[in-house]
Design a protein around this motif. Structure first.
Motif, PDB file in Angstrom:
ATOM      1  N   ILE A  55       0.857  -1.179   0.000  1.00 23.50           N
ATOM      2  CA  ILE A  55       0.000   0.000   0.000  1.00 23.50           C
ATOM      3  C   ILE A  55       0.894   1.230   0.000  1.00 23.50           C
ATOM      4  CG2 ILE A  55      -1.620   1.365   1.365  1.00 23.50           C
ATOM      5  CD1 ILE A  55      -3.043  -0.905   0.251  1.00 23.50           C
ATOM      6  N   GLY A  56       0.625   2.162  -0.904  1.00 26.82           N
ATOM      7  CA  GLY A  56       1.381   3.406  -0.962  1.00 26.82           C
ATOM      8  C   GLY A  56       0.468   4.603  -0.820  1.00 26.82           C
ATOM      9  N   ASP A  57       0.956   5.648  -0.192  1.00 31.08           N
ATOM     10  CA  ASP A  57       0.197   6.890  -0.029  1.00 31.08           C
ATOM     11  C   ASP A  57       0.440   7.760  -1.256  1.00 31.08           C
ATOM     12  OD1 ASP A  57      -0.916   9.297   0.635  1.00 31.08           O
ATOM     13  OD2 ASP A  57       0.105   9.505   2.565  1.00 31.08           O
ATOM     14  N   ILE A  58      -0.614   7.982  -2.041  1.00 35.73           N
ATOM     15  CA  ILE A  58      -0.465   8.703  -3.299  1.00 35.73           C
ATOM     16  C   ILE A  58       0.011  10.138  -3.090  1.00 35.73           C
ATOM     17  CG2 ILE A  58      -2.861   9.515  -3.393  1.00 35.73           C
ATOM     18  CD1 ILE A  58      -2.732   8.875  -6.448  1.00 35.73           C
ATOM     19  N   ASP A  59      -0.291  10.718  -1.929  1.00 36.98           N
ATOM     20  CA  ASP A  59       0.095  12.109  -1.676  1.00 36.98           C
ATOM     21  C   ASP A  59       1.543  12.246  -1.231  1.00 36.98           C
ATOM     22  OD1 ASP A  59      -2.406  13.286  -2.311  1.00 36.98           O
ATOM     23  OD2 ASP A  59      -3.207  12.569  -0.407  1.00 36.98           O
ATOM     24  N   THR A  60       2.284  11.123  -1.156  1.00 30.56           N
ATOM     25  CA  THR A  60       3.710  11.186  -0.813  1.00 30.56           C
ATOM     26  C   THR A  60       4.602  10.899  -2.013  1.00 30.56           C
ATOM     27  OG1 THR A  60       3.825   8.856  -0.126  1.00 30.56           O
ATOM     28  CG2 THR A  60       3.195  10.467   1.556  1.00 30.56           C
ATOM     29  N   LEU A  61       4.022  10.865  -3.219  1.00 26.82           N
ATOM     30  CA  LEU A  61       4.845  10.665  -4.408  1.00 26.82           C
ATOM     31  C   LEU A  61       5.827  11.818  -4.576  1.00 26.82           C
ATOM     32  CD1 LEU A  61       2.238   9.380  -7.030  1.00 26.82           C
ATOM     33  CD2 LEU A  61       4.139   8.069  -6.080  1.00 26.82           C
ATOM     34  N   ASN A  62       7.099  11.468  -4.760  1.00 25.35           N
ATOM     35  CA  ASN A  62       8.158  12.449  -4.986  1.00 25.35           C
ATOM     36  C   ASN A  62       9.181  11.823  -5.929  1.00 25.35           C
ATOM     37  OD1 ASN A  62       7.788  14.854  -2.979  1.00 25.35           O
ATOM     38  ND2 ASN A  62       7.378  13.046  -1.723  1.00 25.35           N
ATOM     39  N   VAL A  63      10.167  12.596  -6.312  1.00 25.56           N
ATOM     40  CA  VAL A  63      11.276  12.078  -7.108  1.00 25.56           C
ATOM     41  C   VAL A  63      12.571  12.329  -6.346  1.00 25.56           C
ATOM     42  CG1 VAL A  63      12.569  12.229  -9.261  1.00 25.56           C
ATOM     43  CG2 VAL A  63      10.072  12.484  -9.291  1.00 25.56           C
ATOM     44  N   HIS A  64      13.292  11.256  -6.041  1.00 29.24           N
ATOM     45  CA  HIS A  64      14.586  11.342  -5.361  1.00 29.24           C
ATOM     46  C   HIS A  64      15.656  10.760  -6.273  1.00 29.24           C
ATOM     47  CE1 HIS A  64      13.069  11.648  -0.899  1.00 29.24           C
ATOM     48  NE2 HIS A  64      12.536  12.552  -1.697  1.00 29.24           N
ATOM     49  N   GLU A  65      16.553  11.614  -6.724  1.00 34.34           N
ATOM     50  CA  GLU A  65      17.640  11.196  -7.607  1.00 34.34           C
ATOM     51  C   GLU A  65      17.109  10.381  -8.781  1.00 34.34           C
ATOM     52  OE1 GLU A  65      21.141   9.625  -5.737  1.00 34.34           O
ATOM     53  OE2 GLU A  65      20.764  10.742  -3.893  1.00 34.34           O
ATOM     54  N   SER A  66      16.102  10.940  -9.448  1.00 32.24           N
ATOM     55  CA  SER A  66      15.501  10.394 -10.670  1.00 32.24           C
ATOM     56  C   SER A  66      14.616   9.169 -10.438  1.00 32.24           C
ATOM     57  CB  SER A  66      16.577  10.045 -11.717  1.00 32.24           C
ATOM     58  OG  SER A  66      17.288  11.204 -12.092  1.00 32.24           O
ATOM     59  N   VAL A  67      14.401   8.776  -9.184  1.00 39.21           N
ATOM     60  CA  VAL A  67      13.567   7.626  -8.867  1.00 39.21           C
ATOM     61  C   VAL A  67      12.261   8.130  -8.233  1.00 39.21           C
ATOM     62  CG1 VAL A  67      13.344   5.492  -7.522  1.00 39.21           C
ATOM     63  CG2 VAL A  67      15.554   6.113  -8.552  1.00 39.21           C
ATOM     64  N   VAL A  68      11.121   7.652  -8.719  1.00 42.73           N
ATOM     65  CA  VAL A  68       9.844   7.995  -8.110  1.00 42.73           C
ATOM     66  C   VAL A  68       9.695   7.199  -6.821  1.00 42.73           C
ATOM     67  CG1 VAL A  68       7.349   8.084  -8.398  1.00 42.73           C
ATOM     68  CG2 VAL A  68       8.842   8.421 -10.380  1.00 42.73           C
ATOM     69  N   VAL A  69       9.399   7.902  -5.732  1.00 42.81           N
ATOM     70  CA  VAL A  69       9.319   7.267  -4.408  1.00 42.81           C
ATOM     71  C   VAL A  69       7.979   7.623  -3.758  1.00 42.81           C
ATOM     72  CG1 VAL A  69      11.819   7.316  -4.077  1.00 42.81           C
ATOM     73  CG2 VAL A  69      10.431   9.230  -3.244  1.00 42.81           C
ATOM     74  N   CYS A  70       7.654   6.868  -2.709  1.00 36.18           N
ATOM     75  CA  CYS A  70       6.473   7.170  -1.907  1.00 36.18           C
ATOM     76  C   CYS A  70       6.603   6.465  -0.565  1.00 36.18           C
ATOM     77  CB  CYS A  70       5.178   6.734  -2.606  1.00 36.18           C
ATOM     78  SG  CYS A  70       4.978   4.957  -2.741  1.00 36.18           S
ATOM     79  N   ASP A  71       5.761   6.840   0.367  1.00 37.79           N
ATOM     80  CA  ASP A  71       5.664   6.110   1.629  1.00 37.79           C
ATOM     81  C   ASP A  71       4.780   4.891   1.393  1.00 37.79           C
ATOM     82  OD1 ASP A  71       7.097   8.216   2.619  1.00 37.79           O
ATOM     83  OD2 ASP A  71       5.472   9.052   3.821  1.00 37.79           O
ATOM     84  N   ARG A  72       5.201   3.733   1.919  1.00 37.88           N
ATOM     85  CA  ARG A  72       4.460   2.523   1.609  1.00 37.88           C
ATOM     86  C   ARG A  72       4.601   1.508   2.741  1.00 37.88           C
ATOM     87  NH1 ARG A  72       8.789  -0.001  -2.846  1.00 37.88           N
ATOM     88  NH2 ARG A  72       9.685  -1.488  -1.374  1.00 37.88           N
ATOM     89  N   VAL A  73       3.792   0.450   2.671  1.00 38.97           N
ATOM     90  CA  VAL A  73       3.857  -0.637   3.641  1.00 38.97           C
ATOM     91  C   VAL A  73       3.445  -1.929   2.929  1.00 38.97           C
ATOM     92  CG1 VAL A  73       1.493  -0.246   4.437  1.00 38.97           C
ATOM     93  CG2 VAL A  73       3.109  -1.440   5.914  1.00 38.97           C
ATOM     94  N   LYS A  74       4.109  -3.012   3.271  1.00 43.10           N
ATOM     95  CA  LYS A  74       3.798  -4.319   2.689  1.00 43.10           C
ATOM     96  C   LYS A  74       2.687  -4.989   3.477  1.00 43.10           C
ATOM     97  CE  LYS A  74       5.947  -8.765   1.519  1.00 43.10           C
ATOM     98  NZ  LYS A  74       7.207  -9.572   1.575  1.00 43.10           N
ATOM     99  N   LEU A  75       1.707  -5.520   2.764  1.00 38.80           N
ATOM    100  CA  LEU A  75       0.603  -6.201   3.427  1.00 38.80           C
ATOM    101  C   LEU A  75       1.064  -7.542   4.007  1.00 38.80           C
ATOM    102  CD1 LEU A  75      -1.131  -4.097   1.886  1.00 38.80           C
ATOM    103  CD2 LEU A  75      -2.806  -5.914   1.523  1.00 38.80           C
ATOM    104  N   SER A  76       0.565  -7.836   5.208  1.00 44.05           N
ATOM    105  CA  SER A  76       0.825  -9.135   5.830  1.00 44.05           C
ATOM    106  C   SER A  76      -0.471  -9.856   6.162  1.00 44.05           C
ATOM    107  CB  SER A  76       1.649  -8.949   7.107  1.00 44.05           C
ATOM    108  OG  SER A  76       0.983  -8.101   8.023  1.00 44.05           O
ATOM    109  N   GLU A  77      -1.604  -9.203   5.851  1.00 43.81           N
ATOM    110  CA  GLU A  77      -2.908  -9.818   6.088  1.00 43.81           C
ATOM    111  C   GLU A  77      -3.946  -9.040   5.300  1.00 43.81           C
ATOM    112  OE1 GLU A  77      -3.899  -9.456  10.190  1.00 43.81           O
ATOM    113  OE2 GLU A  77      -3.572  -7.290  10.253  1.00 43.81           O
ATOM    114  N   GLU A  78      -5.150  -9.625   5.193  1.00 46.92           N
ATOM    115  CA  GLU A  78      -6.241  -8.915   4.548  1.00 46.92           C
ATOM    116  C   GLU A  78      -6.764  -7.819   5.470  1.00 46.92           C
ATOM    117  OE1 GLU A  78      -9.292 -11.240   2.647  1.00 46.92           O
ATOM    118  OE2 GLU A  78      -7.958 -12.978   2.497  1.00 46.92           O
TER     119      GLU A  78
END
Length: 335
Positions: free
Chosen positions: A36-59
């Motif tokens: 899951i990524g927060d769309i409002d945290t999309l940025n570009v760091h050294e030519s790479v698109v980044v965001c704040d995110r978390v990996k799901l471990s359950e439904e």
């Protein structure tokens, strides 16, 4: 076949029974690695698109706490697929869509970033839907033109709605005899004359605002259907009912709904439209159908899975995500 999938949503405190919880959970249940990524945290760091995110471990369950985004400024590019399930914040403006476009050059999207920007709007409905399946429609910021249009035919009513809003906001039905006609049409087009007269255009600049206008379809009160299309397959949806004293049928505003049933003719039309949308880079959407007319297309966070589940108790989310992924593979967008 499993994929690593980034689902972009808007961060909240709690999950509701909507796409933000339903679709990531279905992808996880089907064996994919889901972040899951927060769309409002999309940025570009050294030519790479980044965001704040978390990996799901359950439904996720409705009412549950929204997860903490444990990975800050993590790459949004190290994925097989991105599924955008939220609009960006209005203050972000064009920058947010430009960031999505850049990310889409590097990672496939369920709905292409260009489609999200150019086609998820009431302005360009005619680019998606064949002309014979559209109500008589206009997009205008000209009050005089719009007022003359409504005044010129006493037998017609018109739906006016913002070009880039949703959930029933500022949607009105007007006709020649409506005493509020001029006020509503003026508001819809920005109240330009009132504002120019009060402040002067030299001070406030351009005040006109575009509005979408459609001829009112009488059968919409009895036969409006939200249809969820995955690839070219109608996988879910619901029948919408208009309250007695409201021309809006939005379930989010409390309108009644029931399980969806499509006639053979409606089903065939939806499948043809789905193929047309896939050619435009749209692989998951919700259409508002009052056959033979389509009045809206929604592709960011279209409700349908949740209301089908509420109406029938049946969860169609696994079928929906599997159908989307199969369509993307068939189109060569996924390995």
């Amino acid at each position: 076949m499993s994929y690593k999938i980034l689902v972009l949503v808007s961060e909240a405190s709690k999950f509701e029974l909507d796409n933000h919880s339903i679709i990531p959970s279905a992808l996880y249940r089907e064996g994919h690695e889901v972040h899951i990524g927060d769309i409002d945290t999309l940025n570009v760091h050294e030519s790479v698109v980044v965001c704040d995110r978390v990996k799901l471990s359950e439904e996720f369950a409705a009412g549950g706490d929204f997860p903490t985004m444990r990975e800050s400024y993590a790459s949004a590019e190290d994925f097989d697929l991105v599924w955008v399930l939220a609009g960006t914040h209005p203050e972000a403006g064009n920058a947010s869509f430009q960031l999505l476009w850049l990310l889409n050059q590097r990672v496939p999207f369920v709905n292409d970033a260009s489609a999200l920007f150019y086609l998820n709007t009431k302005i360009n409905l005619g680019a998606i839907v064949p002309a014979e399946n559209l109500p008589v429609s206009y997009v205008t910021n000209d009050f005089d033109f719009l007022n003359a249009l409504v005044e010129g035919d006493g037998d017609r009513s018109w739906v006016i709605k913002p070009t880039n809003d949703g959930c029933g906001a500022d949607v009105y039905v007007v006709n020649k005899t409506d005493r509020n006609r001029s006020a509503l049409l003026g508001s819809a087009t920005g109240n330009a004359m009132s504002r120019y007269g009060r402040y002067g255009r030299d001070i406030i600049g351009m005040a006109k605002r575009h509005t979408a206008v459609q001829e009112y379809i009488p059968n919409i009160r009895t036969n409006e259907k939200r249809v969820i299309i995955a690839g070219d397959v109608p996988v879910s949806g619901f029948l919408r009912f208009h309250p007695e004293h409201d021309n809006r049928s939005n379930a989010t505003l409390g309108a009644r709904f029931e399980a969806l049933e499509l006639t053979p003719e409606e089903d065939a039309f939806v499948r043809r439209l789905g193929k047309r949308m896939m050619d435009l880079g749209i692989f998951y959407s919700g259409i508002d159908l009052a056959f033979p007319y389509v009045v809206e297309v929604n592709m960011v966070n279209p409700g349908g899975l949740s209301y089908h589940q509420l109406a029938t108790g049946e969860d169609k989310s696994s079928e929906a995500v599997n159908t989307v992924l199969a369509a993307l593979r068939a189109a060569g967008k996924l390995k």
